[in-house]
Design an enzyme around this catalytic site. Structure first.
Site, PDB file in Angstrom:
ATOM      1  CG  ASP A   9      -1.727   1.199   1.426  1.00 18.10           C
ATOM      2  OD1 ASP A   9      -2.393   1.588   0.445  1.00 18.10           O
ATOM      3  OD2 ASP A   9      -1.731   1.785   2.526  1.00 18.10           O
ATOM      4  CG  ASP A  11      -1.944   7.783   0.289  1.00 22.62           C
ATOM      5  OD1 ASP A  11      -0.847   7.968  -0.255  1.00 22.62           O
ATOM      6  OD2 ASP A  11      -3.003   8.280  -0.142  1.00 22.62           O
ATOM      7  CG  ASP A 215      -2.258   2.552   6.588  1.00 25.96           C
ATOM      8  OD1 ASP A 215      -2.407   2.334   5.365  1.00 25.96           O
ATOM      9  OD2 ASP A 215      -2.655   3.589   7.131  1.00 25.96           O
TER      10      ASP A 215
END
Length: 273
Positions: A9, A11, A215
């Site tokens: 991922d 961001d 996250d």
């Protein structure tokens, strides 16, 4: 020793949640290149955004955009090609869902029932205010092809009700770090990861091991299907729980700092360094 594939991922993971900097992870990112370990970016970002970011990173591997809606594969890698791929200049394109225009037409029917505000209704200044992106990067984020991010202003119960309403249409709503993403039911970070993993297995003619780092809630599927799931600690929300994966790693560091720690640890465990 099996080959390692890294799916990451962006961001809040490879990029800092507040500053979007990847500098704390730069050395670990370079280590993957040194050991010729593919690092596939798996993100909610657009093709336009990734074009610029990949230049900054010196990234040469495939990338997955808009929460698993499409995969762009550099032709120069020589990965297997089949009839499901579209020619997209220097890339092969694999898409998993409907185009954005069809999604916008569908969701417009529910504007009077639910409180939400989509990217298609915003100006670049709104995106800057919501994300902290620069004007240039906000405009790139608005160039969506397969999904529609929305600011959800209604209750969680209302969101779940709309999810159930849209499901028979083959459409899903997926909650990300900042936005709720409207997209096709087949669009999924995990599905895209598994599809591309098969391509690499065919290419290498041997088994591969997958490592996924993320996250947010929209990373749970990808993390749950990876051989090595890594939850990156966030400064703004609690770590997502990965169902049935007691072996998931949770980093000590936040964002790109935690990312680098996890990559270094994986390289040691794999016997690469």
């Amino acid at each position: 020793m099996t080959r390692l594939l890294v799916f990451s991922d962006l961001d809040g993971t490879l990029l800092d949640h507040h500053t979007y900097s990847f500098q704390p992870a730069a050395q670990a990112f370079q280590a993957l290149k040194t050991f010729t370990i593919p690092c596939i970016l798996n993100t909610s970002k657009t093709y336009a955004e990734l074009t610029q970011l990949r230049t900054e990173l010196g990234h040469k591997d495939p990338f997955i955009v808009e929460n698993g809606a499409a995969i762009y594969i550099p032709k120069q890698l020589g990965l297997p090609v089949d009839d499901s791929l579209e020619d997209h200049g220097e890339f092969w394109l694999k898409s998993f869902g409907p185009k954005r225009d069809a999604l916008l037409q569908l969701i417009s029917q529910y504007k009077n029932e639910y409180q939400f505000h989509g990217f298609s209704e915003m100006q670049w200044q709104d995106i800057v205010a919501l994300t902290g992106l620069s004007e240039e990067k906000a405009k790139l984020a608005m160039q969506r092809e397969f999904t529609e991010p929305m600011v959800w202003k209604d209750s969680n119960n209302a969101l779940n009700t709309l999810k159930k309403t849209l499901a028979p249409e083959g459409i899903q709503l997926q909650k990300g770090g900042r936005f709720v993403h409207l997209m096709g039911a087949e669009c999924d970070k995990a599905r895209a990861m598994l599809w591309l993993t098969e391509c690499y297995q065919d290419h290498f003619q041997e088994a591969v091991s997958t490592m996924a780092l993320g996250d947010g809630e929209n990373d749970i599927g990808m993390l749950s299907k990876a051989d090595i799931p890594v939850v990156i600690r966030s400064p703004v929300h609690a770590p997502p729980e990965i169902p049935y994966r007691s072996d998931a790693w949770l980093t000590d560091g936040y964002g790109p700092t935690g990312w680098a720690q996890a990559i270094d640890q994986a390289l040691i465990k794999q016997g690469i360094v």
